[in-house]
Every structure is written in C-alpha cells, then in structure tokens.
Write a protein that holds these residues in place. Structure first.
Motif, PDB file in Angstrom:
ATOM      1  N   SER A   1       0.898  -1.378   0.065  1.00 19.66           N
ATOM      2  CA  SER A   1       0.422   0.129  -0.060  1.00 19.66           C
ATOM      3  C   SER A   1       0.666   1.132   0.177  1.00 19.66           C
ATOM      4  O   SER A   1       2.219   1.365   0.640  1.00 19.66           O
ATOM      5  N   LEU A   2       0.238   2.249  -0.805  1.00 16.42           N
ATOM      6  CA  LEU A   2       1.462   3.172  -1.170  1.00 16.42           C
ATOM      7  C   LEU A   2       0.320   4.924  -0.791  1.00 16.42           C
ATOM      8  O   LEU A   2      -0.696   4.450  -1.535  1.00 16.42           O
ATOM      9  N   ILE A   3       0.873   5.739  -0.244  1.00 17.46           N
ATOM     10  CA  ILE A   3       0.854   6.548  -0.340  1.00 17.46           C
ATOM     11  C   ILE A   3       1.452   7.873  -1.633  1.00 17.46           C
ATOM     12  O   ILE A   3       2.673   7.359  -1.007  1.00 17.46           O
TER      13      ILE A   3
ATOM     14  N   PHE B   1       6.923   9.077  -1.448  1.00 21.40           N
ATOM     15  CA  PHE B   1       5.896   8.229  -0.585  1.00 21.40           C
ATOM     16  C   PHE B   1       5.976   7.957   0.696  1.00 21.40           C
ATOM     17  O   PHE B   1       6.741   7.687   0.684  1.00 21.40           O
ATOM     18  N   VAL B   2       4.116   7.294   1.151  1.00 22.65           N
ATOM     19  CA  VAL B   2       4.869   6.612   2.209  1.00 22.65           C
ATOM     20  C   VAL B   2       4.018   5.068   1.901  1.00 22.65           C
ATOM     21  O   VAL B   2       3.428   4.828   1.106  1.00 22.65           O
ATOM     22  N   VAL B   3       5.044   4.621   2.131  1.00 22.71           N
ATOM     23  CA  VAL B   3       5.312   2.834   1.733  1.00 22.71           C
ATOM     24  C   VAL B   3       5.377   2.069   3.412  1.00 22.71           C
ATOM     25  O   VAL B   3       4.910   2.618   4.329  1.00 22.71           O
ATOM     26  N   LEU B   4       3.429   1.286   3.243  1.00 17.98           N
ATOM     27  CA  LEU B   4       2.564   1.180   4.281  1.00 17.98           C
ATOM     28  C   LEU B   4       2.638  -0.018   4.334  1.00 17.98           C
ATOM     29  O   LEU B   4       2.381  -1.347   3.495  1.00 17.98           O
ATOM     30  N   GLY B   5       2.779  -1.194   5.519  1.00 20.62           N
ATOM     31  CA  GLY B   5       2.968  -2.626   5.809  1.00 20.62           C
ATOM     32  C   GLY B   5       4.002  -2.966   5.901  1.00 20.62           C
ATOM     33  O   GLY B   5       5.053  -2.151   6.095  1.00 20.62           O
TER      34      GLY B   5
ATOM     35  N   GLY C   1      -2.941   5.680  -0.619  1.00 19.61           N
ATOM     36  CA  GLY C   1      -2.761   3.768   0.371  1.00 19.61           C
ATOM     37  C   GLY C   1      -3.910   3.861   0.900  1.00 19.61           C
ATOM     38  O   GLY C   1      -4.313   3.064   2.045  1.00 19.61           O
ATOM     39  N   GLY C   2      -5.118   4.118   0.278  1.00 17.24           N
ATOM     40  CA  GLY C   2      -6.549   3.590   1.228  1.00 17.24           C
ATOM     41  C   GLY C   2      -7.570   4.581   2.120  1.00 17.24           C
ATOM     42  O   GLY C   2      -8.712   4.526   2.244  1.00 17.24           O
ATOM     43  N   PHE C   3      -6.921   5.650   2.267  1.00 20.39           N
ATOM     44  CA  PHE C   3      -6.908   6.722   2.897  1.00 20.39           C
ATOM     45  C   PHE C   3      -7.648   7.853   2.644  1.00 20.39           C
ATOM     46  O   PHE C   3      -7.658   8.109   1.434  1.00 20.39           O
ATOM     47  N   GLY C   4      -9.015   7.881   2.865  1.00 18.71           N
ATOM     48  CA  GLY C   4      -9.611   9.267   3.018  1.00 18.71           C
ATOM     49  C   GLY C   4      -9.111  10.018   2.503  1.00 18.71           C
ATOM     50  O   GLY C   4      -8.847  11.320   1.583  1.00 18.71           O
ATOM     51  N   ASP C   5      -8.272  10.697   3.330  1.00 15.79           N
ATOM     52  CA  ASP C   5      -7.967  11.999   3.238  1.00 15.79           C
ATOM     53  C   ASP C   5      -5.980  11.468   4.296  1.00 15.79           C
ATOM     54  O   ASP C   5      -5.727  11.144   4.929  1.00 15.79           O
ATOM     55  N   PRO C   6      -5.398  11.448   3.068  1.00  9.55           N
ATOM     56  CA  PRO C   6      -3.960  10.593   3.218  1.00  9.55           C
ATOM     57  C   PRO C   6      -2.791  11.189   3.419  1.00  9.55           C
ATOM     58  O   PRO C   6      -2.115  11.601   4.548  1.00  9.55           O
ATOM     59  N   LEU C   7      -2.895  13.383   3.894  1.00  6.84           N
ATOM     60  CA  LEU C   7      -2.597  14.118   4.509  1.00  6.84           C
ATOM     61  C   LEU C   7      -2.064  13.549   5.806  1.00  6.84           C
ATOM     62  O   LEU C   7      -0.834  14.113   6.246  1.00  6.84           O
TER      63      LEU C   7
ATOM     64  N   GLN D   1       6.592   0.127  -9.602  1.00  9.05           N
ATOM     65  CA  GLN D   1       4.880  -0.595  -9.324  1.00  9.05           C
ATOM     66  C   GLN D   1       4.024   0.860  -9.657  1.00  9.05           C
ATOM     67  O   GLN D   1       3.559   1.222 -10.400  1.00  9.05           O
ATOM     68  N   VAL D   2       5.136   2.204 -10.383  1.00  6.93           N
ATOM     69  CA  VAL D   2       4.132   3.760 -10.841  1.00  6.93           C
ATOM     70  C   VAL D   2       5.214   4.370 -11.688  1.00  6.93           C
ATOM     71  O   VAL D   2       4.359   5.152 -12.388  1.00  6.93           O
TER      72      VAL D   2
END
Length: 114
Positions: A2-4, A72-76, A20-26, A95-96
């Motif tokens: 998962s990425l922002i 990027f914020v790399v999650l998980g 990243g699946g967040f409504g508001d990733p800020l 990936q991007v």
C-alpha cells in the motif's frame, strides 16, 4: 503493498496520485515526513511505514525547470528489510513508473487512486 504517493507534473503542482486507501492521506503523509527536511533523497522507516523521496529517475522536469520529486509513504510489511533509498526505489518505482509516464505531461492532474 500500500502506497501514498505525492508528486507533481510538468504543469500541475503536488498532488496525491495514490492515497493508500485513506480518504484523506495528508495526516499519514505528514507523520511519515515529519522532520525529514528537504534532502532530495530520503528513506526513513518506523515499524508501520517508510518515508521515501527521490528525484524522477528519468530526470523529468516541471515547466519551471525543476526536477520532479516523488514522495511515497510505504505502508505495511513491505518496509521490512528495506535499508536504503536505493532498496526502496527498486521496490516502489517499478509499480508506478508506467502510471507516471502517462500522466506527468497532462495539463491537469489525475485524481488519487488506491
């Protein structure tokens, strides 16, 4: 993984291209990059996420002539075992890369995707 992902294009300013699946990733983005400074290349991780910044690998520039950065914020669990900017770049960029190639030169930014 998962990425922002925040970056800018040739004519559009910084936008989240992946949320990243967040409504508001800020908030998650700000937390990950808090205190990082403005170094052109960064990899910093904690238990849950990593903050990654690097200049565009193809040297693309915005209309002001600045090299476009990618943040990027790399999650998980993807952050496990990543010890450097280069390791993280090799994990994330493939990936991007195609997505960015399609949108960086468009007059308007795309909306953030998951």
């Amino acid at each position: 993984m998962s990425l922002i992902w925040a970056t800018r294009g040739r004519t559009w300013g910084f936008r989240f291209l992946c949320d990243g699946g967040f409504g508001d990733p800020l908030q998650v983005y700000d937390d990950a990059f808090s205190g990082v400074g403005d170094e052109p290349e960064v990899w910093r991780r904690d238990v849950e996420k990593g903050a990654l910044r690097f200049p565009d690998p193809l040297g693309r520039k915005d209309r002001a002539g600045r090299i476009i950065p990618h943040e990027f914020v790399v999650l998980g669990p993807s952050v496990d075992g990543v010890g450097s900017v280069e390791d993280a770049r090799q994990l994330v960029w493939p990936q991007v890369a195609d997505v960015f190639a399609e949108v960086w030169d468009k007059p308007k930014p795309p909306s953030a995707g998951k």
